[in-house]
Write a protein that holds these residues in place. Structure first.
Motif, PDB file in Angstrom:
ATOM      1  N   SER A 208      42.681 -30.799 173.257  1.00 48.54           N
ATOM      2  CA  SER A 208      43.096 -30.799 174.653  1.00 48.54           C
ATOM      3  C   SER A 208      41.984 -30.291 175.563  1.00 48.54           C
ATOM      4  CB  SER A 208      44.356 -29.942 174.817  1.00 48.54           C
ATOM      5  OG  SER A 208      44.865 -30.055 176.128  1.00 48.54           O
ATOM      6  N   CYS A 209      41.286 -29.250 175.131  1.00 51.59           N
ATOM      7  CA  CYS A 209      40.140 -28.755 175.913  1.00 51.59           C
ATOM      8  C   CYS A 209      39.058 -29.813 176.030  1.00 51.59           C
ATOM      9  CB  CYS A 209      39.557 -27.502 175.253  1.00 51.59           C
ATOM     10  SG  CYS A 209      40.482 -25.978 175.581  1.00 51.59           S
ATOM     11  N   ARG A 210      38.789 -30.524 174.943  1.00 53.56           N
ATOM     12  CA  ARG A 210      37.749 -31.553 174.954  1.00 53.56           C
ATOM     13  C   ARG A 210      38.092 -32.671 175.937  1.00 53.56           C
ATOM     14  NH1 ARG A 210      34.349 -31.430 170.141  1.00 53.56           N
ATOM     15  NH2 ARG A 210      34.969 -29.690 168.812  1.00 53.56           N
ATOM     16  N   LEU A 211      39.355 -33.126 175.917  1.00 57.52           N
ATOM     17  CA  LEU A 211      39.776 -34.184 176.829  1.00 57.52           C
ATOM     18  C   LEU A 211      39.727 -33.708 178.281  1.00 57.52           C
ATOM     19  CD1 LEU A 211      42.825 -35.676 174.890  1.00 57.52           C
ATOM     20  CD2 LEU A 211      40.658 -36.835 175.361  1.00 57.52           C
ATOM     21  N   ARG A 212      40.158 -32.486 178.502  1.00 57.91           N
ATOM     22  CA  ARG A 212      40.153 -31.937 179.859  1.00 57.91           C
ATOM     23  C   ARG A 212      38.731 -31.807 180.393  1.00 57.91           C
ATOM     24  NH1 ARG A 212      43.784 -27.822 182.799  1.00 57.91           N
ATOM     25  NH2 ARG A 212      42.389 -26.738 184.225  1.00 57.91           N
ATOM     26  N   ARG A 213      37.855 -31.204 179.604  1.00 58.09           N
ATOM     27  CA  ARG A 213      36.477 -30.999 180.033  1.00 58.09           C
ATOM     28  C   ARG A 213      35.785 -32.339 180.294  1.00 58.09           C
ATOM     29  NH1 ARG A 213      32.995 -28.663 183.125  1.00 58.09           N
ATOM     30  NH2 ARG A 213      30.885 -28.564 182.309  1.00 58.09           N
ATOM     31  N   ALA A 214      35.969 -33.308 179.391  1.00 59.48           N
ATOM     32  CA  ALA A 214      35.346 -34.619 179.565  1.00 59.48           C
ATOM     33  C   ALA A 214      35.863 -35.307 180.824  1.00 59.48           C
ATOM     34  CB  ALA A 214      35.605 -35.487 178.342  1.00 59.48           C
ATOM     35  N   GLY A 215      37.137 -35.077 181.149  1.00 54.94           N
ATOM     36  CA  GLY A 215      37.709 -35.672 182.349  1.00 54.94           C
ATOM     37  C   GLY A 215      37.066 -35.148 183.619  1.00 54.94           C
ATOM     38  N   PHE A 216      36.848 -33.844 183.687  1.00 52.73           N
ATOM     39  CA  PHE A 216      36.198 -33.279 184.874  1.00 52.73           C
ATOM     40  C   PHE A 216      34.758 -33.771 184.995  1.00 52.73           C
ATOM     41  CE2 PHE A 216      39.669 -30.128 184.893  1.00 52.73           C
ATOM     42  CZ  PHE A 216      39.940 -30.102 186.249  1.00 52.73           C
ATOM     43  N   VAL A 217      34.058 -33.843 183.862  1.00 51.77           N
ATOM     44  CA  VAL A 217      32.677 -34.332 183.892  1.00 51.77           C
ATOM     45  C   VAL A 217      32.641 -35.766 184.408  1.00 51.77           C
ATOM     46  CG1 VAL A 217      30.688 -34.940 182.481  1.00 51.77           C
ATOM     47  CG2 VAL A 217      31.862 -32.759 182.100  1.00 51.77           C
ATOM     48  N   ALA A 218      33.517 -36.621 183.864  1.00 48.61           N
ATOM     49  CA  ALA A 218      33.547 -38.026 184.264  1.00 48.61           C
ATOM     50  C   ALA A 218      33.986 -38.197 185.716  1.00 48.61           C
ATOM     51  CB  ALA A 218      34.469 -38.818 183.335  1.00 48.61           C
ATOM     52  N   ALA A 219      34.857 -37.304 186.182  1.00 47.38           N
ATOM     53  CA  ALA A 219      35.332 -37.382 187.567  1.00 47.38           C
ATOM     54  C   ALA A 219      34.304 -36.864 188.556  1.00 47.38           C
ATOM     55  CB  ALA A 219      36.630 -36.596 187.714  1.00 47.38           C
ATOM     56  N   GLY A 220      33.314 -36.123 188.070  1.00 45.35           N
ATOM     57  CA  GLY A 220      32.314 -35.540 188.962  1.00 45.35           C
ATOM     58  C   GLY A 220      32.865 -34.395 189.788  1.00 45.35           C
ATOM     59  N   ILE A 221      33.870 -33.706 189.223  1.00 44.59           N
ATOM     60  CA  ILE A 221      34.527 -32.597 189.914  1.00 44.59           C
ATOM     61  C   ILE A 221      34.332 -31.336 189.077  1.00 44.59           C
ATOM     62  CG2 ILE A 221      36.779 -31.663 190.608  1.00 44.59           C
ATOM     63  CD1 ILE A 221      37.628 -34.531 191.257  1.00 44.59           C
ATOM     64  N   PRO A 222      33.962 -30.212 189.692  1.00 40.60           N
ATOM     65  CA  PRO A 222      33.761 -28.981 188.928  1.00 40.60           C
ATOM     66  C   PRO A 222      35.017 -28.578 188.148  1.00 40.60           C
ATOM     67  CG  PRO A 222      32.868 -28.745 191.136  1.00 40.60           C
ATOM     68  CD  PRO A 222      33.630 -30.038 191.122  1.00 40.60           C
ATOM     69  N   ASP A 223      34.828 -28.169 186.922  1.00 42.86           N
ATOM     70  CA  ASP A 223      35.930 -27.757 186.058  1.00 42.86           C
ATOM     71  C   ASP A 223      36.223 -26.282 186.319  1.00 42.86           C
ATOM     72  OD1 ASP A 223      37.703 -27.189 184.046  1.00 42.86           O
ATOM     73  OD2 ASP A 223      36.396 -27.819 182.394  1.00 42.86           O
ATOM     74  N   PRO A 224      37.429 -25.943 186.812  1.00 47.18           N
ATOM     75  CA  PRO A 224      37.740 -24.548 187.118  1.00 47.18           C
ATOM     76  C   PRO A 224      38.267 -23.752 185.925  1.00 47.18           C
ATOM     77  CG  PRO A 224      39.586 -25.901 187.752  1.00 47.18           C
ATOM     78  CD  PRO A 224      38.536 -26.854 187.202  1.00 47.18           C
ATOM     79  N   THR A 225      38.282 -24.364 184.749  1.00 43.17           N
ATOM     80  CA  THR A 225      38.890 -23.740 183.575  1.00 43.17           C
ATOM     81  C   THR A 225      38.093 -22.548 183.082  1.00 43.17           C
ATOM     82  OG1 THR A 225      39.583 -25.972 182.915  1.00 43.17           O
ATOM     83  CG2 THR A 225      39.804 -24.215 181.265  1.00 43.17           C
ATOM     84  N   PRO A 226      38.731 -21.394 182.867  1.00 43.97           N
ATOM     85  CA  PRO A 226      38.038 -20.270 182.227  1.00 43.97           C
ATOM     86  C   PRO A 226      38.025 -20.467 180.715  1.00 43.97           C
ATOM     87  CG  PRO A 226      40.273 -19.621 182.814  1.00 43.97           C
ATOM     88  CD  PRO A 226      40.098 -21.042 183.302  1.00 43.97           C
ATOM     89  N   TYR A 227      36.831 -20.604 180.142  1.00 43.56           N
ATOM     90  CA  TYR A 227      36.705 -20.838 178.710  1.00 43.56           C
ATOM     91  C   TYR A 227      36.244 -19.578 177.992  1.00 43.56           C
ATOM     92  CZ  TYR A 227      36.995 -25.875 179.657  1.00 43.56           C
ATOM     93  OH  TYR A 227      37.413 -27.120 180.042  1.00 43.56           O
ATOM     94  N   LEU A 228      36.817 -19.349 176.814  1.00 44.52           N
ATOM     95  CA  LEU A 228      36.386 -18.233 175.981  1.00 44.52           C
ATOM     96  C   LEU A 228      35.031 -18.512 175.349  1.00 44.52           C
ATOM     97  CD1 LEU A 228      39.780 -17.412 174.254  1.00 44.52           C
ATOM     98  CD2 LEU A 228      38.487 -15.879 175.738  1.00 44.52           C
ATOM     99  N   ALA A 229      34.776 -19.806 175.083  1.00 48.25           N
ATOM    100  CA  ALA A 229      33.502 -20.230 174.504  1.00 48.25           C
ATOM    101  C   ALA A 229      33.004 -21.430 175.299  1.00 48.25           C
ATOM    102  CB  ALA A 229      33.682 -20.597 173.024  1.00 48.25           C
ATOM    103  N   ALA A 230      31.741 -21.722 175.176  1.00 40.58           N
ATOM    104  CA  ALA A 230      31.190 -22.883 175.857  1.00 40.58           C
ATOM    105  C   ALA A 230      31.949 -24.134 175.434  1.00 40.58           C
ATOM    106  CB  ALA A 230      29.707 -23.033 175.527  1.00 40.58           C
ATOM    107  N   PRO A 231      32.380 -24.945 176.377  1.00 34.30           N
ATOM    108  CA  PRO A 231      33.157 -26.139 176.036  1.00 34.30           C
ATOM    109  C   PRO A 231      32.411 -27.043 175.078  1.00 34.30           C
ATOM    110  CG  PRO A 231      33.194 -25.750 178.392  1.00 34.30           C
ATOM    111  CD  PRO A 231      32.180 -24.823 177.826  1.00 34.30           C
ATOM    112  N   ALA A 232      33.143 -27.555 174.079  1.00 35.95           N
ATOM    113  CA  ALA A 232      32.542 -28.489 173.121  1.00 35.95           C
ATOM    114  C   ALA A 232      32.326 -29.833 173.768  1.00 35.95           C
ATOM    115  CB  ALA A 232      33.454 -28.626 171.895  1.00 35.95           C
ATOM    116  N   ALA A 233      31.318 -30.547 173.289  1.00 34.02           N
ATOM    117  CA  ALA A 233      31.043 -31.881 173.814  1.00 34.02           C
ATOM    118  C   ALA A 233      32.086 -32.857 173.308  1.00 34.02           C
ATOM    119  CB  ALA A 233      29.661 -32.317 173.378  1.00 34.02           C
TER     120      ALA A 233
END
Length: 233
Positions: A208-233
């Motif tokens: 779920s984190c991977r899909l969410r992070r990829a969505g923000f990247v593809a949308a060109g919108i900053p991801d406001p999610t607080p992550y415990l670790a660097a988001p996985a690719a």
């Protein structure tokens, strides 16, 4: 149309990105939105706190939280602590994060509340594009449930037919994020992670984190999610 004249709708609200966007869509269509969240024994119960924040932010007419312990059955990494949440990336097939009959149960409860409210509309944030292989997120399921509902209720027998809306069904995660952002969704209020901590911080590595992070990247919108670790690719 003023609020008093608006039609009622029931919106399933998990507290995640997709359901928050769905609530914003229902609201933009002029419905008085009655949000329903389910505490089903999920390990990421912090999403319920997020659901309360989202319902308040988007001015829901009502928000109810029901308890139904699906953990009594287990069978999913989201309801059984003995089954690990996958963190190695998306894999083919139906993942262990699938919760047996969850969407069917949630929609049945939404249907019950809709009948009491006199509502003919239910909104659900299922998605068949950027989804994780869940069979109860497919368009065929949505059509089948609507057909069943219109055979099973007093309202339908009296000519008041249910419409089951799945407005995200054909959208990519990036399209969902762009749409929600345009409707005023504050995604910082939402929690999508399958194993977020009590503060709502995301693991960054579950599917779920991977899909969410990829969505923000593809949308060109900053991801406001607080992550415990660097988001996985």
């Amino acid at each position: 149309m003023n609020a008093a004249d608006a039609a009622n709708a029931v919106v399933l609200l998990s507290g995640g990105l997709d359901s928050a966007t769905t609530l914003a869509i229902a609201r933009s269509r002029g419905f008085r939105c009655h949000c329903l969240s389910l505490d089903y024994g999920q390990r990421h119960r912090v999403e319920l706190t997020a659901a309360r924040r989202v319902a308040a932010s988007l001015e829901a007419a009502a928000h109810r939280m029901l308890q139904l312990d699906l953990a009594a059955f287990g069978g999913s990494a989201l309801t059984d602590e003995n089954i690990a949440v996958p963190t190695g990336g998306l894999a083919p097939g139906i993942p262990v994060t699938y919760v047996p009959a969850r969407n069917t149960i949630m929609l049945a409860l939404a249907l019950a509340w809709a009948e009491v409210l006199g509502a003919c509309d239910i909104f659900v944030g299922v998605n068949a594009v950027d989804y994780s292989g869940y069979p109860d997120c497919r368009p065929e399921f949505i059509r089948a449930f609507e057909a069943m509902a219109n055979l099973a209720t007093k309202a339908a027998a009296e000519g008041r037919y249910l419409h089951l809306h799945a407005p995200l069904i054909d959208l990519s995660k990036a399209e969902i994020i762009r749409l929600g952002s345009g409707l005023g969704v504050d995604y910082a209020l939402t929690v999508s992670c399958y194993q977020a901590d009590e503060a709502g911080r995301a693991c960054g590595v579950c599917e779920s984190c991977r899909l969410r992070r990829a969505g923000f990247v593809a949308a060109g919108i900053p991801d406001p999610t607080p992550y415990l670790a660097a988001p996985a690719a």
